[in-house]
Design a protein around this motif. Structure first.
Motif, PDB file in Angstrom:
ATOM      1  N   ARG A  81       0.844  -1.213   0.000  1.00 52.79           N
ATOM      2  CA  ARG A  81       0.000   0.000   0.000  1.00 52.79           C
ATOM      3  C   ARG A  81       0.871   1.252   0.000  1.00 52.79           C
ATOM      4  N   PHE A  82       1.993   1.194   0.689  1.00 47.76           N
ATOM      5  CA  PHE A  82       2.916   2.329   0.704  1.00 47.76           C
ATOM      6  C   PHE A  82       3.681   2.423  -0.616  1.00 47.76           C
ATOM      7  N   ASP A  83       4.048   1.287  -1.167  1.00 48.19           N
ATOM      8  CA  ASP A  83       4.843   1.223  -2.402  1.00 48.19           C
ATOM      9  C   ASP A  83       3.922   1.390  -3.608  1.00 48.19           C
ATOM     10  N   ARG A  84       3.454   2.596  -3.804  1.00 52.98           N
ATOM     11  CA  ARG A  84       2.424   2.870  -4.808  1.00 52.98           C
ATOM     12  C   ARG A  84       2.868   2.607  -6.239  1.00 52.98           C
ATOM     13  N   ASP A  85       4.156   2.758  -6.528  1.00 56.39           N
ATOM     14  CA  ASP A  85       4.614   2.539  -7.904  1.00 56.39           C
ATOM     15  C   ASP A  85       5.130   1.116  -8.130  1.00 56.39           C
ATOM     16  N   GLY A  86       5.084   0.282  -7.078  1.00 58.68           N
ATOM     17  CA  GLY A  86       5.479  -1.115  -7.221  1.00 58.68           C
ATOM     18  C   GLY A  86       6.963  -1.337  -7.423  1.00 58.68           C
ATOM     19  N   SER A  87       7.778  -0.370  -7.048  1.00 56.49           N
ATOM     20  CA  SER A  87       9.230  -0.461  -7.267  1.00 56.49           C
ATOM     21  C   SER A  87       9.938  -1.342  -6.244  1.00 56.49           C
ATOM     22  N   GLY A  88       9.243  -1.721  -5.183  1.00 53.87           N
ATOM     23  CA  GLY A  88       9.886  -2.476  -4.109  1.00 53.87           C
ATOM     24  C   GLY A  88      10.516  -1.570  -3.068  1.00 53.87           C
ATOM     25  N   MET A  89      10.384  -0.262  -3.263  1.00 58.67           N
ATOM     26  CA  MET A  89      10.914   0.747  -2.341  1.00 58.67           C
ATOM     27  C   MET A  89       9.837   1.809  -2.129  1.00 58.67           C
ATOM     28  N   VAL A  90       9.873   2.442  -0.982  1.00 56.43           N
ATOM     29  CA  VAL A  90       8.923   3.520  -0.665  1.00 56.43           C
ATOM     30  C   VAL A  90       9.708   4.808  -0.529  1.00 56.43           C
ATOM     31  N   ASP A  91       9.363   5.793  -1.367  1.00 54.72           N
ATOM     32  CA  ASP A  91      10.036   7.080  -1.242  1.00 54.72           C
ATOM     33  C   ASP A  91       9.233   7.978  -0.290  1.00 54.72           C
ATOM     34  N   ARG A  92       9.790   9.122   0.018  1.00 54.26           N
ATOM     35  CA  ARG A  92       9.164  10.042   0.979  1.00 54.26           C
ATOM     36  C   ARG A  92       7.755  10.451   0.534  1.00 54.26           C
ATOM     37  N   HIS A  93       7.542  10.680  -0.750  1.00 49.62           N
ATOM     38  CA  HIS A  93       6.222  11.112  -1.229  1.00 49.62           C
ATOM     39  C   HIS A  93       5.191   9.996  -1.089  1.00 49.62           C
ATOM     40  N   GLU A  94       5.586   8.766  -1.388  1.00 50.02           N
ATOM     41  CA  GLU A  94       4.683   7.628  -1.212  1.00 50.02           C
ATOM     42  C   GLU A  94       4.338   7.459   0.271  1.00 50.02           C
ATOM     43  N   PHE A  95       5.340   7.592   1.131  1.00 47.58           N
ATOM     44  CA  PHE A  95       5.134   7.448   2.570  1.00 47.58           C
ATOM     45  C   PHE A  95       4.177   8.515   3.082  1.00 47.58           C
ATOM     46  N   ARG A  96       4.402   9.759   2.671  1.00 45.18           N
ATOM     47  CA  ARG A  96       3.495  10.847   3.079  1.00 45.18           C
ATOM     48  C   ARG A  96       2.072  10.587   2.604  1.00 45.18           C
ATOM     49  N   ALA A  97       1.934  10.201   1.339  1.00 48.50           N
ATOM     50  CA  ALA A  97       0.597   9.999   0.760  1.00 48.50           C
ATOM     51  C   ALA A  97      -0.166   8.905   1.494  1.00 48.50           C
ATOM     52  N   GLU A  98       0.503   7.802   1.790  1.00 48.95           N
ATOM     53  CA  GLU A  98      -0.191   6.703   2.480  1.00 48.95           C
ATOM     54  C   GLU A  98      -0.498   7.073   3.924  1.00 48.95           C
ATOM     55  N   MET A  99       0.421   7.743   4.592  1.00 52.20           N
ATOM     56  CA  MET A  99       0.153   8.158   5.968  1.00 52.20           C
ATOM     57  C   MET A  99      -1.003   9.150   6.022  1.00 52.20           C
ATOM     58  N   LYS A 100      -1.108   9.996   5.017  1.00 55.67           N
ATOM     59  CA  LYS A 100      -2.233  10.933   4.958  1.00 55.67           C
ATOM     60  C   LYS A 100      -3.539  10.152   4.832  1.00 55.67           C
ATOM     61  N   GLU A 101      -3.572   9.166   3.955  1.00 62.18           N
ATOM     62  CA  GLU A 101      -4.777   8.347   3.798  1.00 62.18           C
ATOM     63  C   GLU A 101      -5.123   7.613   5.088  1.00 62.18           C
ATOM     64  N   VAL A 102      -4.109   7.055   5.723  1.00 61.65           N
ATOM     65  CA  VAL A 102      -4.329   6.324   6.979  1.00 61.65           C
ATOM     66  C   VAL A 102      -4.900   7.258   8.042  1.00 61.65           C
ATOM     67  N   MET A 103      -4.292   8.411   8.189  1.00 56.77           N
ATOM     68  CA  MET A 103      -4.742   9.343   9.227  1.00 56.77           C
ATOM     69  C   MET A 103      -6.137   9.887   8.939  1.00 56.77           C
ATOM     70  N   LEU A 104      -6.460  10.137   7.673  1.00 57.94           N
ATOM     71  CA  LEU A 104      -7.816  10.597   7.353  1.00 57.94           C
ATOM     72  C   LEU A 104      -8.834   9.486   7.600  1.00 57.94           C
ATOM     73  N   ALA A 105      -8.447   8.240   7.370  1.00 62.52           N
ATOM     74  CA  ALA A 105      -9.334   7.110   7.677  1.00 62.52           C
ATOM     75  C   ALA A 105      -9.573   7.028   9.189  1.00 62.52           C
ATOM     76  N   VAL A 106      -8.523   7.266   9.966  1.00 65.21           N
ATOM     77  CA  VAL A 106      -8.669   7.290  11.427  1.00 65.21           C
ATOM     78  C   VAL A 106      -9.616   8.423  11.825  1.00 65.21           C
ATOM     79  N   ALA A 107      -9.438   9.599  11.226  1.00 65.19           N
ATOM     80  CA  ALA A 107     -10.305  10.744  11.531  1.00 65.19           C
ATOM     81  C   ALA A 107     -11.761  10.414  11.225  1.00 65.19           C
ATOM     82  N   ASN A 108     -11.998   9.813  10.072  1.00 60.61           N
ATOM     83  CA  ASN A 108     -13.367   9.438   9.706  1.00 60.61           C
ATOM     84  C   ASN A 108     -13.937   8.405  10.668  1.00 60.61           C
ATOM     85  N   GLY A 109     -13.097   7.463  11.092  1.00 61.50           N
ATOM     86  CA  GLY A 109     -13.541   6.438  12.026  1.00 61.50           C
ATOM     87  C   GLY A 109     -13.866   7.003  13.395  1.00 61.50           C
TER      88      GLY A 109
END
Length: 137
Positions: A81-109
């Motif tokens: 889920r973090f490795d959005r481009d499927g490269s096998g690595m997570v860059d800072r932008h992918e990490f930020r984007a997924e953490m944002k989604e996770v935190m907004l899901a927590v907020a909604n919950g």
């Protein structure tokens, strides 16, 4: 650990404060990036993912009772889920984007009614609560 009272607005406000949110997420990224190459491998993220104890905390399942290969598949799926481009690595932008989604899901919950939660020091939720308390002071 501390007991805090929060609601979805606390988390949403933190995520929407791009400077505060990115600073917190970037700090966690840097802590996980053991070789300091600006990319996270599964090995670098595995400990963090496993510390979430997803099955135990969210589904009441003792992870010790789950076959190791099934547990590994779960954590590899979380990494994907973090490795959005499927490269096998997570860059800072992918990490930020997924953490944002996770935190907004927590907020909604959490919704709009205050809840009392036990939070780990340094967790994103604890940072969100501390930020809100500092604004109110």
């Amino acid at each position: 650990m501390s007991v805090e009272i929060m609601d979805g607005r606390t988390v949403r406000s933190f995520v929407e404060d791009e400077r505060a949110f990115n600073s917190s997420v970037d700090g966690r990224f840097a802590a996980l990036d053991a070789d300091h190459d600006g990319l996270l491998t599964y090995a670098e993220m595995a400990g963090e993912l496993m510390s979430l104890r997803v099955l135990e905390r969210h589904f009441g399942v003792d992870e010790a009772a789950v076959a190791p290969e099934d547990l590994g598949a779960l954590y590899r799926g979380l990494f994907a889920r973090f490795d959005r481009d499927g490269s096998g690595m997570v860059d800072r932008h992918e990490f930020r984007a997924e953490m944002k989604e996770v935190m907004l899901a927590v907020a909604n919950g959490l919704g709009f009614l205050p809840v009392q939660m036990v939070l780990d020091e340094g967790s994103f939720l604890k940072v969100a609560v501390d930020r809100e308390l500092a604004k109110a002071a």
